[in-house]
Scaffold this active site. Sequence first.
Site, PDB file in Angstrom:
ATOM      1  N   LYS A 154      18.032  82.900  66.024  1.00  0.00           N
ATOM      2  CA  LYS A 154      17.759  82.212  65.176  1.00  0.00           C
ATOM      3  C   LYS A 154      16.534  83.898  63.616  1.00  0.00           C
ATOM      4  O   LYS A 154      16.187  84.860  64.516  1.00  0.00           O
ATOM      5  CB  LYS A 154      15.706  82.145  65.035  1.00  0.00           C
ATOM      6  CG  LYS A 154      15.292  81.258  64.335  1.00  0.00           C
ATOM      7  CD  LYS A 154      14.067  80.489  64.621  1.00  0.00           C
ATOM      8  CE  LYS A 154      13.107  81.231  65.104  1.00  0.00           C
ATOM      9  NZ  LYS A 154      12.142  81.273  63.730  1.00  0.00           N
ATOM     10  N   ASP A 179      15.819  80.675  59.834  1.00  0.00           N
ATOM     11  CA  ASP A 179      14.468  79.838  60.064  1.00  0.00           C
ATOM     12  C   ASP A 179      13.629  80.297  58.120  1.00  0.00           C
ATOM     13  O   ASP A 179      12.266  80.957  58.905  1.00  0.00           O
ATOM     14  CB  ASP A 179      14.092  79.683  60.536  1.00  0.00           C
ATOM     15  CG  ASP A 179      12.208  79.169  61.708  1.00  0.00           C
ATOM     16  OD1 ASP A 179      12.142  78.160  60.649  1.00  0.00           O
ATOM     17  OD2 ASP A 179      11.214  79.744  62.334  1.00  0.00           O
ATOM     18  N   LYS A 184      12.097  77.770  56.538  1.00  0.00           N
ATOM     19  CA  LYS A 184      11.147  76.184  56.259  1.00  0.00           C
ATOM     20  C   LYS A 184      10.805  76.647  54.986  1.00  0.00           C
ATOM     21  O   LYS A 184      10.174  76.267  54.524  1.00  0.00           O
ATOM     22  CB  LYS A 184       9.782  77.391  56.974  1.00  0.00           C
ATOM     23  CG  LYS A 184       9.772  76.542  58.567  1.00  0.00           C
ATOM     24  CD  LYS A 184       8.699  77.078  58.916  1.00  0.00           C
ATOM     25  CE  LYS A 184       8.733  77.166  60.772  1.00  0.00           C
ATOM     26  NZ  LYS A 184       8.753  78.502  61.337  1.00  0.00           N
ATOM     27  N   ASP A 227       9.797  73.743  48.524  1.00  0.00           N
ATOM     28  CA  ASP A 227       9.660  74.026  47.354  1.00  0.00           C
ATOM     29  C   ASP A 227      10.065  72.478  46.677  1.00  0.00           C
ATOM     30  O   ASP A 227      10.662  71.735  47.388  1.00  0.00           O
ATOM     31  CB  ASP A 227      10.113  75.313  46.726  1.00  0.00           C
ATOM     32  CG  ASP A 227      10.006  75.823  45.305  1.00  0.00           C
ATOM     33  OD1 ASP A 227       9.559  75.745  44.785  1.00  0.00           O
ATOM     34  OD2 ASP A 227       9.479  76.977  45.860  1.00  0.00           O
ATOM     35  N   THR A 251       4.062  74.158  65.897  1.00  0.00           N
ATOM     36  CA  THR A 251       3.489  74.593  67.083  1.00  0.00           C
ATOM     37  C   THR A 251       2.363  75.384  67.618  1.00  0.00           C
ATOM     38  O   THR A 251       1.677  75.549  68.900  1.00  0.00           O
ATOM     39  CB  THR A 251       5.108  75.166  67.899  1.00  0.00           C
ATOM     40  OG1 THR A 251       5.476  76.078  67.486  1.00  0.00           O
ATOM     41  CG2 THR A 251       5.732  74.030  68.202  1.00  0.00           C
ATOM     42  N   ARG A 308       9.528  85.672  71.673  1.00  0.00           N
ATOM     43  CA  ARG A 308       8.711  86.505  72.702  1.00  0.00           C
ATOM     44  C   ARG A 308       9.377  86.924  73.985  1.00  0.00           C
ATOM     45  O   ARG A 308       9.437  87.959  74.932  1.00  0.00           O
ATOM     46  CB  ARG A 308       7.375  86.279  72.269  1.00  0.00           C
ATOM     47  CG  ARG A 308       6.925  87.264  70.826  1.00  0.00           C
ATOM     48  CD  ARG A 308       5.976  86.723  70.698  1.00  0.00           C
ATOM     49  NE  ARG A 308       5.284  85.929  69.966  1.00  0.00           N
ATOM     50  CZ  ARG A 308       4.831  85.038  69.663  1.00  0.00           C
ATOM     51  NH1 ARG A 308       3.302  85.685  68.602  1.00  0.00           N
ATOM     52  NH2 ARG A 308       4.402  83.322  69.427  1.00  0.00           N
TER      53      ARG A 308
HETATM   54  O1  C5P Z   1       8.242  83.730  70.630  1.00  0.00           O
HETATM   55  P1  C5P Z   1       8.578  82.647  70.495  1.00  0.00           P
HETATM   56  O2  C5P Z   1       8.886  81.767  71.308  1.00  0.00           O
HETATM   57  O3  C5P Z   1       6.689  81.940  69.832  1.00  0.00           O
HETATM   58  O4  C5P Z   1       9.157  82.443  69.217  1.00  0.00           O
HETATM   59  C1  C5P Z   1       9.150  80.834  68.729  1.00  0.00           C
HETATM   60  C2  C5P Z   1       9.499  80.953  66.799  1.00  0.00           C
HETATM   61  O5  C5P Z   1       9.619  79.880  66.735  1.00  0.00           O
HETATM   62  C3  C5P Z   1       8.541  81.882  65.841  1.00  0.00           C
HETATM   63  O6  C5P Z   1      10.117  82.670  65.110  1.00  0.00           O
HETATM   64  C4  C5P Z   1       8.462  80.630  64.897  1.00  0.00           C
HETATM   65  O7  C5P Z   1       8.474  81.137  63.545  1.00  0.00           O
HETATM   66  C5  C5P Z   1       9.397  79.809  65.465  1.00  0.00           C
HETATM   67  N1  C5P Z   1       8.770  78.341  64.908  1.00  0.00           N
HETATM   68  C6  C5P Z   1       7.897  77.993  65.647  1.00  0.00           C
HETATM   69  N2  C5P Z   1       7.160  77.058  65.143  1.00  0.00           N
HETATM   70  C7  C5P Z   1       7.292  75.990  64.318  1.00  0.00           C
HETATM   71  C8  C5P Z   1       8.570  76.476  63.655  1.00  0.00           C
HETATM   72  C9  C5P Z   1       9.536  77.620  64.311  1.00  0.00           C
HETATM   73  O8  C5P Z   1       7.088  78.653  66.140  1.00  0.00           O
HETATM   74  N3  C5P Z   1       7.318  74.463  64.267  1.00  0.00           N
END
Ligand code: C5P
Length: 246
Positions: free
Chosen positions: A46, A72, A74, A77, A131, A222
């Site tokens: 991603k 990603d 998002k 617009d 999230t 992460r």
């Molecule tokens: O590090 P982590 O597992 O929290 O990363 C989650 C990834 O998913 C991040 O890149 C974040 O931008 C993305 N994301 C999210 N919640 C959403 C959509 C995308 O955490 N609803």
Amino acid sequence: MSSTEAPRSRIAPAGSGELVVAVDTPSLDAALRLRDRLAGAAPWFKVGKELFTAAGPRAVREFADAGRVFLDLKFHDIPATVAGAVRAGAALGAGIVDVHASGGEPMIAAAAEAAANAPEPPILLAVTVLTHLDEQAAANVYGRPLAAQVRRLARIARAGGAAGVVASALEAAALREEFGDGFVLLVPGIRPRWAAAAHDQRRVATPAEAARRGANYIVVGRAITGNSDPRTAALRVRDEVADLGP
Ligand code: C5P
């Protein structure tokens, strides 16, 4: 068939929890080091706002050569602008692109049409409620319970022609029940039990929980990229999901 040979339009089955590794790095060099360490262990990468803003389209192309790419960004617009951005993302080689469902049905419809007309159509998803928002924070923004807001945005997403939505594992089972197996659920906020930190995420679940609740895709950042051995961490996540069986 290896992940790089899979057609871009192939959609992982409901409940299969196919792994998407979020490459949130500040530079292309750091991203490419991670890519090399993850070689063969991640079917999807991603590329999000941090890496894309730092490194631009080249980041997408570099990862499209190593696996499949979820771009990603998002988008949110006016319809014409979002449609153009989706076209550009598809031309870069993205296999999944996303927009904010709160952009409304006409915006999603323009994005869906742009995706469908691309030479290699990417899967178009719409983001519901991020999230990192918990019940209280979401209520402050939307003025209604979180689950209701997710459902409302998912209905808008489907009406606009999106293939599915981005939502947390906490809403996944209800979405799967309402929209059926043909609706794509991509679930971030994944924390394996062995990765203690939730970071800024609030609506979290383990890889297996997310898959069991119907996720086609799980996004893990992460917990893998911050691990001293990201490759083993990625394989461990995939094993945890595979152990659930078909
Ligand atoms: O590090 P982590 O597992 O929290 O990363 C989650 C990834 O998913 C991040 O890149 C974040 O931008 C993305 N994301 C999210 N919640 C959403 C959509 C995308 O955490 N609803």
